[in-house]
Design a protein around this motif. Structure first.
Motif, PDB file in Angstrom:
ATOM      1  N   LYS A  75      60.181  21.364  79.239  1.00 50.25           N
ATOM      2  CA  LYS A  75      61.442  21.056  79.928  1.00 50.25           C
ATOM      3  C   LYS A  75      61.274  19.949  80.972  1.00 50.25           C
ATOM      4  O   LYS A  75      62.070  19.006  81.029  1.00 50.25           O
ATOM      5  N   SER A  76      60.241  20.069  81.800  1.00 50.58           N
ATOM      6  CA  SER A  76      60.035  19.082  82.868  1.00 50.58           C
ATOM      7  C   SER A  76      59.689  17.714  82.301  1.00 50.58           C
ATOM      8  O   SER A  76      60.191  16.686  82.771  1.00 50.58           O
ATOM      9  N   THR A  77      58.839  17.676  81.287  1.00 53.41           N
ATOM     10  CA  THR A  77      58.489  16.403  80.644  1.00 53.41           C
ATOM     11  C   THR A  77      59.715  15.775  79.999  1.00 53.41           C
ATOM     12  O   THR A  77      59.920  14.553  80.079  1.00 53.41           O
ATOM     13  N   PHE A  78      60.545  16.590  79.376  1.00 50.27           N
ATOM     14  CA  PHE A  78      61.785  16.109  78.757  1.00 50.27           C
ATOM     15  C   PHE A  78      62.677  15.443  79.802  1.00 50.27           C
ATOM     16  O   PHE A  78      63.186  14.332  79.588  1.00 50.27           O
ATOM     17  N   ILE A  79      62.861  16.087  80.946  1.00 48.37           N
ATOM     18  CA  ILE A  79      63.730  15.539  81.987  1.00 48.37           C
ATOM     19  C   ILE A  79      63.143  14.256  82.560  1.00 48.37           C
ATOM     20  O   ILE A  79      63.842  13.252  82.737  1.00 48.37           O
ATOM     21  N   ASN A  80      61.847  14.264  82.875  1.00 47.08           N
ATOM     22  CA  ASN A  80      61.206  13.069  83.434  1.00 47.08           C
ATOM     23  C   ASN A  80      61.370  11.864  82.523  1.00 47.08           C
ATOM     24  O   ASN A  80      61.639  10.743  82.983  1.00 47.08           O
ATOM     25  N   ASN A  81      61.213  12.079  81.217  1.00 48.23           N
ATOM     26  CA  ASN A  81      61.259  10.952  80.280  1.00 48.23           C
ATOM     27  C   ASN A  81      62.679  10.514  79.931  1.00 48.23           C
ATOM     28  O   ASN A  81      62.907   9.342  79.646  1.00 48.23           O
ATOM     29  N   ILE A  82      63.623  11.439  79.971  1.00 49.98           N
ATOM     30  CA  ILE A  82      64.995  11.033  79.639  1.00 49.98           C
ATOM     31  C   ILE A  82      65.627  10.253  80.796  1.00 49.98           C
ATOM     32  O   ILE A  82      66.483   9.395  80.588  1.00 49.98           O
ATOM     33  N   ILE A  83      65.183  10.515  82.040  1.00 51.35           N
ATOM     34  CA  ILE A  83      65.687   9.749  83.181  1.00 51.35           C
ATOM     35  C   ILE A  83      64.724   8.634  83.576  1.00 51.35           C
ATOM     36  O   ILE A  83      65.010   7.856  84.489  1.00 51.35           O
ATOM     37  N   ASN A  84      63.549   8.596  82.897  1.00 55.44           N
ATOM     38  CA  ASN A  84      62.552   7.551  83.138  1.00 55.44           C
ATOM     39  C   ASN A  84      62.087   7.522  84.588  1.00 55.44           C
ATOM     40  O   ASN A  84      61.950   6.460  85.209  1.00 55.44           O
ATOM     41  N   HIS A  85      61.845   8.703  85.153  1.00 48.30           N
ATOM     42  CA  HIS A  85      61.374   8.828  86.539  1.00 48.30           C
ATOM     43  C   HIS A  85      60.639  10.161  86.674  1.00 48.30           C
ATOM     44  O   HIS A  85      61.163  11.195  86.266  1.00 48.30           O
ATOM     45  N   ARG A  86      59.436  10.127  87.248  1.00 48.49           N
ATOM     46  CA  ARG A  86      58.694  11.377  87.469  1.00 48.49           C
ATOM     47  C   ARG A  86      59.281  12.101  88.668  1.00 48.49           C
ATOM     48  O   ARG A  86      59.062  11.728  89.819  1.00 48.49           O
ATOM     49  N   VAL A  87      60.042  13.139  88.375  1.00 49.54           N
ATOM     50  CA  VAL A  87      60.663  13.961  89.411  1.00 49.54           C
ATOM     51  C   VAL A  87      60.133  15.391  89.347  1.00 49.54           C
ATOM     52  O   VAL A  87      59.820  15.998  90.376  1.00 49.54           O
ATOM     53  N   CYS A  88      60.013  15.908  88.131  1.00 49.12           N
ATOM     54  CA  CYS A  88      59.613  17.301  87.931  1.00 49.12           C
ATOM     55  C   CYS A  88      58.098  17.384  87.721  1.00 49.12           C
ATOM     56  O   CYS A  88      57.549  16.631  86.917  1.00 49.12           O
ATOM     57  N   PRO A  89      57.409  18.302  88.410  1.00 46.28           N
ATOM     58  CA  PRO A  89      55.959  18.455  88.206  1.00 46.28           C
ATOM     59  C   PRO A  89      55.657  18.994  86.815  1.00 46.28           C
ATOM     60  O   PRO A  89      56.381  19.850  86.298  1.00 46.28           O
ATOM     61  N   THR A  90      54.595  18.486  86.201  1.00 45.98           N
ATOM     62  CA  THR A  90      54.212  18.920  84.855  1.00 45.98           C
ATOM     63  C   THR A  90      52.728  19.251  84.814  1.00 45.98           C
ATOM     64  O   THR A  90      51.933  18.673  85.562  1.00 45.98           O
ATOM     65  N   SER A  91      52.376  20.184  83.941  1.00 47.35           N
ATOM     66  CA  SER A  91      50.968  20.508  83.721  1.00 47.35           C
ATOM     67  C   SER A  91      50.823  21.107  82.327  1.00 47.35           C
ATOM     68  O   SER A  91      51.813  21.363  81.634  1.00 47.35           O
ATOM     69  N   SER A  92      49.584  21.360  81.945  1.00 52.25           N
ATOM     70  CA  SER A  92      49.320  21.921  80.623  1.00 52.25           C
ATOM     71  C   SER A  92      49.462  23.436  80.601  1.00 52.25           C
ATOM     72  O   SER A  92      49.474  24.038  79.529  1.00 52.25           O
ATOM     73  N   LYS A  93      49.605  24.067  81.768  1.00 53.43           N
ATOM     74  CA  LYS A  93      49.723  25.531  81.838  1.00 53.43           C
ATOM     75  C   LYS A  93      51.177  25.952  82.033  1.00 53.43           C
ATOM     76  O   LYS A  93      52.036  25.146  82.400  1.00 53.43           O
ATOM     77  N   VAL A  94      51.419  27.231  81.810  1.00 47.57           N
ATOM     78  CA  VAL A  94      52.763  27.774  81.977  1.00 47.57           C
ATOM     79  C   VAL A  94      53.084  27.961  83.457  1.00 47.57           C
ATOM     80  O   VAL A  94      52.198  27.981  84.300  1.00 47.57           O
ATOM     81  N   HIS A  95      54.370  28.077  83.739  1.00 44.12           N
ATOM     82  CA  HIS A  95      54.882  28.379  85.077  1.00 44.12           C
ATOM     83  C   HIS A  95      54.535  27.307  86.099  1.00 44.12           C
ATOM     84  O   HIS A  95      54.225  27.601  87.253  1.00 44.12           O
ATOM     85  N   THR A  96      54.596  26.056  85.670  1.00 47.66           N
ATOM     86  CA  THR A  96      54.432  24.953  86.624  1.00 47.66           C
ATOM     87  C   THR A  96      55.654  24.858  87.524  1.00 47.66           C
ATOM     88  O   THR A  96      55.532  24.660  88.730  1.00 47.66           O
ATOM     89  N   THR A  97      56.843  24.982  86.920  1.00 49.08           N
ATOM     90  CA  THR A  97      58.095  24.973  87.683  1.00 49.08           C
ATOM     91  C   THR A  97      58.360  26.377  88.210  1.00 49.08           C
ATOM     92  O   THR A  97      58.523  27.312  87.432  1.00 49.08           O
ATOM     93  N   ARG A  98      58.403  26.513  89.523  1.00 53.36           N
ATOM     94  CA  ARG A  98      58.544  27.836  90.133  1.00 53.36           C
ATOM     95  C   ARG A  98      59.964  28.136  90.609  1.00 53.36           C
ATOM     96  O   ARG A  98      60.282  29.272  90.916  1.00 53.36           O
ATOM     97  N   LYS A  99      60.794  27.102  90.694  1.00 56.06           N
ATOM     98  CA  LYS A  99      62.192  27.319  91.086  1.00 56.06           C
ATOM     99  C   LYS A  99      63.039  26.216  90.469  1.00 56.06           C
ATOM    100  O   LYS A  99      62.526  25.191  89.996  1.00 56.06           O
ATOM    101  N   SER A 100      64.329  26.425  90.474  1.00 52.65           N
ATOM    102  CA  SER A 100      65.238  25.451  89.874  1.00 52.65           C
ATOM    103  C   SER A 100      65.345  24.204  90.754  1.00 52.65           C
ATOM    104  O   SER A 100      65.570  24.303  91.961  1.00 52.65           O
ATOM    105  N   ASN A 101      65.134  23.030  90.147  1.00 55.67           N
ATOM    106  CA  ASN A 101      65.219  21.759  90.863  1.00 55.67           C
ATOM    107  C   ASN A 101      66.227  20.845  90.175  1.00 55.67           C
ATOM    108  O   ASN A 101      66.450  20.951  88.975  1.00 55.67           O
TER     109      ASN A 101
END
Length: 391
Positions: A75-101
């Motif tokens: 989800k975070s990678t999808f958002i970052n790439n569709i807006i072409n800006h790194r906003v959401c933190p991403t990692s290879s593990k689960v539960h990187t996003t801890r709250k709604s941003n």
């Protein structure tokens, strides 16, 4: 000299007699006329600006999209790439996003606001990964403020791609009034068009097959005379066309690869076209509603997840220690509190080598996010014994 001044005076005010203050009076009247014209021009210009401003506001459109899915669906990678800006933190593990941003993207007269939500989880998973109590309520809050739900589904996992997770179905059922789209992510993992079409048919409960507006595209239309795989039975899917794990009310289906960018332009155009006529919620130069300190802490957590094994990074506490902006350069420091000294040594590595790698990676991410130079450090310390004993 007297005749010239008298003529000027008569031009300004014909019946006024020139006296010993005639020169001053004449010039004052001329100045007043000039100022009156200037004020009239300014009023016209202000009215014109006001009209253009109202017209511009009336042309503004926006759309709020809640992006939901199971953990690690991309989800975070999808958002970052569709807006072409790194906003959401991403990692290879689960539960990187801890709250709604919120990730905010403005193009032309349209503003798209993406809600990056935590992965949909059960209470058992919350307990296992020591997640915040607000974890489950975060995505509900996002959906409640959204105009549309985008379900991101990972098709690279052959065990889970055949049906939507029960938490996703429950969320869609809870908000049936909202339009929803299905986005099949990591589509490059599917080597067969036949499997792709069959997957779409199953996940949508065979409700999109006859729609003219379906954006799956002609490339995936099977040629009846050239079916390469039809001679073999479809062992992967079997008899899976059931209501369980499917949703019949998707407005559309998209095939994307968030990492490569394939298919993202179609999703982008779809959201822009679906935007509603209303004023923007945020200024055009804003890309998130999160304070910079929170973005920095989230970025550190994400990289700790990448560099540390198993459950160790989930037991760390991360705090902003210092933040300041001077001469357009960000100065920041983050403190990582470790449960034990052994874990602290693991994070630092030999001669602080691992900690340096993490710091360099976070610094690179933050330069991408803020678009300006950053001086950044990470410090570690073991948790206080009193606190450790209390736990």
């Amino acid at each position: 000299m007297f005749v010239i001044l008298k003529n000027i005076t008569n031009f300004v005010k014909p019946n006024v007699q020139l006296n010993k203050y005639g020169i001053y009076y004449c010039l004052q009247q001329q100045r007043n006329l000039t100022l009156d014209n200037k004020y009239e021009n300014n009023e016209e210009r202000d009215l014109s600006k006001h009209y253009r401003g109202e017209q511009k506001l009336s042309e503004q459109k926006s759309l709020n999209i809640a992006v939901i899915g199971v953990p690690n669906a991309g989800k975070s990678t999808f958002i970052n790439n569709i807006i072409n800006h790194r906003v959401c933190p991403t990692s290879s593990k689960v539960h990187t996003t801890r709250k709604s941003n919120k990730a905010i993207y403005t193009t032309g007269q349209t503003q798209l606001v993406f809600y990056d939500t935590p992965g949909l989880v059960t209470q058992k998973e919350i307990n296992k990964h020591k997640l915040e109590k607000s974890f489950k309520s975060s995505y509900r809050h996002a959906i409640q403020h959204a105009d549309m739900i985008a379900v991101l589904h990972d098709v690279s996992n052959s065990w889970t791609r055949k049906q939507l997770h029960s938490t996703v179905i429950d969320s869609l059922k809870a908000y049936p009034q909202l339009p929803s789209v299905l986005i099949l992510n990591k589509i490059d993992a599917l080597k067969s068009k036949r499997i792709t079409l069959e997957l779409i048919r199953i996940l949508t409960n065979n409700t999109l097959s006859g729609r003219k507006h379906n954006r799956i595209g002609k490339k995936l239309t099977l040629d009846e005379s050239k079916k390469e795989d039809d001679e073999r039975p479809d062992l992967e899917f079997g008899d899976l066309l059931k209501n369980e794990g499917t949703w019949s009310n998707f407005s559309d289906v998209f095939l994307v690869s968030s990492i490569t960018g394939s298919g993202l332009n179609k999703v982008h155009d779809y959201f822009v076209h679906a935007a509603k006529s209303r004023n923007w919620e945020f200024p055009s130069d804003k890309f998130t509603d999160e304070p910079p300190e929170e973005l920095i802490v989230a970025c550190v957590r994400a990289r700790l997840l990448d560099y540390l094994p198993q459950e160790i990074p989930y037991n760390l506490e991360t705090f902003i220690e210092y933040y300041n902006v001077h001469n357009d350069t960000i100065y920041a420091s983050v403190e990582v509190v470790c449960p034990t000294k052994r874990v602290e040594r693991l994070i630092c590595g030999e001669s602080n080598g691992r900690l340096k790698q993490i710091t360099e990676r976070v610094t690179s991410d933050l330069v991408e996010t803020f678009g300006k130079p950053i001086s950044f450090t990470i410090s570690t310390k073991p948790r206080a014994k009193s606190k450790e004993a209390a736990n």
